[in-house]
Design an enzyme around this catalytic site. Structure first.
Site, short mmCIF file in Angstrom:
data_model
loop_
_atom_site.label_atom_id
_atom_site.label_comp_id
_atom_site.label_asym_id
_atom_site.label_seq_id
_atom_site.Cartn_x
_atom_site.Cartn_y
_atom_site.Cartn_z
N LYS A 1 4.45 5.20 -15.30
CA LYS A 1 3.92 5.61 -16.60
C LYS A 1 2.80 4.66 -17.03
CE LYS A 1 5.29 6.41 -21.38
NZ LYS A 1 6.35 6.49 -22.36
N GLU B 1 6.47 -4.60 -9.93
CA GLU B 1 7.12 -4.24 -8.66
C GLU B 1 6.38 -3.08 -7.99
OE1 GLU B 1 8.55 -4.62 -11.65
OE2 GLU B 1 10.66 -5.18 -11.50
N GLY C 1 10.02 7.05 -20.01
CA GLY C 1 10.19 6.99 -18.55
C GLY C 1 11.48 7.63 -18.09
N ARG C 2 12.59 7.34 -18.79
CA ARG C 2 13.89 7.85 -18.35
C ARG C 2 14.09 9.32 -18.71
NH1 ARG C 2 13.82 4.02 -22.07
NH2 ARG C 2 14.68 4.37 -24.15
N GLU D 1 19.66 2.10 -21.20
CA GLU D 1 18.34 1.70 -21.71
C GLU D 1 18.09 2.38 -23.06
OE1 GLU D 1 14.99 0.58 -18.95
OE2 GLU D 1 14.07 2.34 -19.82
N HIS E 1 39.43 5.10 -3.12
CA HIS E 1 39.88 4.07 -2.17
C HIS E 1 39.22 2.74 -2.45
CE1 HIS E 1 41.95 7.23 0.00
NE2 HIS E 1 40.90 7.98 -0.31
N LYS F 1 10.81 -9.71 -18.30
CA LYS F 1 9.56 -9.44 -17.57
C LYS F 1 8.56 -10.55 -17.83
CE LYS F 1 9.28 -4.37 -17.66
NZ LYS F 1 8.51 -3.25 -18.21
O1 F6P Z 1 11.47 -1.95 -17.29
C1 F6P Z 1 11.82 -0.79 -17.93
C2 F6P Z 1 10.81 0.31 -17.74
O2 F6P Z 1 9.79 0.16 -18.66
C3 F6P Z 1 11.48 1.66 -17.86
O3 F6P Z 1 11.59 2.08 -19.16
C4 F6P Z 1 10.59 2.50 -17.00
O4 F6P Z 1 11.22 3.68 -16.61
C5 F6P Z 1 10.36 1.56 -15.85
O5 F6P Z 1 10.24 0.28 -16.46
C6 F6P Z 1 9.14 1.85 -15.01
O6 F6P Z 1 7.99 1.84 -15.79
P1 F6P Z 1 6.66 2.53 -15.30
O7 F6P Z 1 6.92 3.98 -15.09
O8 F6P Z 1 5.66 2.28 -16.38
O9 F6P Z 1 6.25 1.86 -14.01
#
Ligand code: F6P
Length: 526
Positions: A203, A209, A261-262, A347, A378, A487
């Site tokens: 987003k 990462e 995002g979620r 979240e 199990h 972060k």
């Molecule tokens: O770290 C949380 C977050 O901001 C989530 O809300 C989001 O889904 C995820 O990181 C990834 O963010 P992006 O889509 O901006 O890379």
């Protein structure tokens, strides 16, 4: 369903919430609930009264620790705190995410294009994705699509691709999310750059990462002498950053910041799913989501599945004080559902302040966890049956088997029903080691089939239930400031690594940082 525009852009200054008096009434009712077995014996139609059917989902809440009186009072409270108004406001594009001054318009992503400007815009973006997915799927040189994303840009699409794998007809789709090199290394194993395309799903297009993995993937393609630009696509709400990074204009698909995002599976973030199962099956998933949207917006509260589901989760977390919730799919293809729900629920509702900033006085989000059954039986079911903490369990399966072995499906379903039964009734064996206290709550959600349409309905059901739980709690389900502090500190820690740990002496992790840097040096010198 109310069309967008009737409330549009108004700020939802009050999001309702269960008022203190109503809350203490609910707590009192919850404390005097008879045992699950007693409630069944006292009320022959309990199973029917606590079952809600909607959009291919048969949800049985009868083995919850909720009496008939409490059930009625819960719906009454939902009505009083304005759940119906909030649902209408959310669909209309009001500012529901008040701390970030944004709408929460994920429902517009799958609404008919004629219903609002947002729906029209989103459907144009999805049309571009459909055309691109079609081109990728019909290109014999593309064998693999790799989605690079994390959180909401990974969990929803990865879950859906896995859940609907029986409908897959295109290239193989793989997902890389973790910045640990082991993740990308293993995803790239066996792939050839000339036969691989990458979707950078983010987003913000700044998530460290994702951007690190995207850069490594770009180097991997470049190293093979390929023109990397033809191998890269972006799904993002920040097209200008994607452009600057070098993604071609035609390869950028957009969504807007009014999609969390979620909550973004039905946006262009679904691109990898579409590559796997094709636009028609993806559209069937969207249709299921749309069906659930229509249901939540129009069904009376006591027959409204997301509302009933939210009230059950609210009861367990807030009224009974159970701090965790296990999600156990008896459907192997739903194996990523618990991970997806961890982000969606925790979240969204793992908050410590109300919408107005005052400290929350009750529990908010439970810890959500789980693994597919029967495997879980199990592993952790010992604790569910005899441990000292009560863990409500949500079982999910489908009437239609996932494979051709119908006998296996009956074994699976029998196990699931037996677990729910055993949790509820227990066994008062005289040997304390063999004693099961019972009275442990669980729900069973049966899908008619794990089809794209019913799966879409299930996902939308969880989206709506999560938002409704947030309104009952009076927290903002649509922001996530809690992820920011760690972060920021990761950036300063990495900066400290670069200068041998200097400047970080005041931090509590400084001794460990020094130890790590010394050992890392030894390893790199070996
Ligand atoms: O770290 C949380 C977050 O901001 C989530 O809300 C989001 O889904 C995820 O990181 C990834 O963010 P992006 O889509 O901006 O890379």
């Amino acid at each position: 369903m109310r069309s967008c525009g009737s409330f549009g852009r108004r700020r939802a200054t009050s999001l309702g919430s269960v008022k203190p008096d109503a809350l203490s009434h609910l707590v009192n009712l919850a404390q005097s609930v008879p045992s699950i077995a007693e409630m069944f014996h006292a009320s022959p139609n309990r199973a029917e009264a606590f079952t809600v059917d909607a959009v291919g989902i048969h949800a049985d809440f009868s083995r919850q620790r909720i009496s008939g009186d409490l059930w009625a009072a819960l719906f009454e409270s939902a009505k009083e705190c304005g759940i119906e108004t909030n649902i209408a406001r959310m669909f209309a594009g009001d500012i529901m995410n008040v701390t970030e001054d944004r709408a929460a318009l994920h429902t517009a992503l799958r609404a008919d294009a004629s219903t609002s400007a947002e729906a029209r815009w989103a459907s144009r973006q999805l049309q571009k994705v459909r055309e691109c997915a079609h081109a990728i799927r019909s290109n014999p040189n593309i064998h693999t699509v790799v989605n690079i994303g994390i959180g909401g840009s990974d969990l929803g699409p990865a879950m859906a691709t896995r859940a609907l794998r029986r409908f897959a007809s295109g290239p193989e789709v793989r997902f890389v999310s973790n910045v640990d090199a082991a993740d990308l290394d293993s995803v790239l194993t066996g792939l050839q750059p000339q036969n691989t395309v990458f979707i950078v799903s983010s987003k913000t297009f700044t998530t460290s990462e994702t951007m690190h993995n995207a850069e490594r993937a770009r180097q991997w393609v470049r190293a093979a002498g390929g023109e990397w630009e033809t191998h890269f696509y972006a799904a993002t709400a920040r097209p200008e950053i994607a452009r600057e990074w070098g993604i071609r204009e035609a390869n950028i698909f957009e969504f807007r910041d009014w999609v969390g995002g979620r909550f973004s599976l039905s946006s262009v973030i679904g691109f990898p799913v579409m590559c796997a199962i094709g636009p028609d099956s993806f559209d069937a998933m969207l249709a299921g989501m749309q069906d659930m949207d229509a249901h939540v917006a129009s069904a009376p509260l006591h027959r409204n599945l997301p509302v009933a589901h939210a009230l059950v989760w609210f009861t367990n977390a807030v009224l009974h004080g159970y701090s965790t919730a296990a999600v156990v799919p008896y459907s192997h293809d739903l194996s990523r559902l618990p991970a997806y729900l961890q982000q969606l629920v925790m979240e969204s509702n793992g908050k410590g302040v109300y919408v107005d900033g005052d400290a929350v006085a009750t529990a908010t989000s439970p810890v959500v966890w789980g693994e597919p059954g029967t495997n879980g039986q199990h592993a952790f079911f010992q604790m569910l049956h005899q441990g000292t903490q009560v863990v409500p369990v949500e079982f999910i399966s489908s009437v239609e088997p996932l494979g051709s072995d119908h006998e296996a499906h009956d074994i699976l379903i029998a196990n699931m029903m037996a677990q729910s039964e055993a949790l509820a009734i227990g066994d008062m064996n005289t040997n304390p080691h063999r004693q099961f206290l019972g009275n442990r709550p669980s729900s069973i959600l049966m899908l008619d089939a794990l089809s794209p349409r019913t799966f879409g309905a299930l996902v939308a059901m969880y989206e709506h239930s999560t938002a409704i739980q947030g309104w009952l709690l009076n927290v903002n389900s649509f922001d996530q400031f809690g992820v920011e502090l760690g972060k920021t500190m990761a950036v300063s820690t990495l900066n400290a690594f670069a200068v041998g740990g200097s400047g970080a002496d005041e931090t509590l992790t400084h001794p460990l940082m020094s130890w790590y840097l010394a050992h890392r040096k030894n390893i790199s010198n070996e």
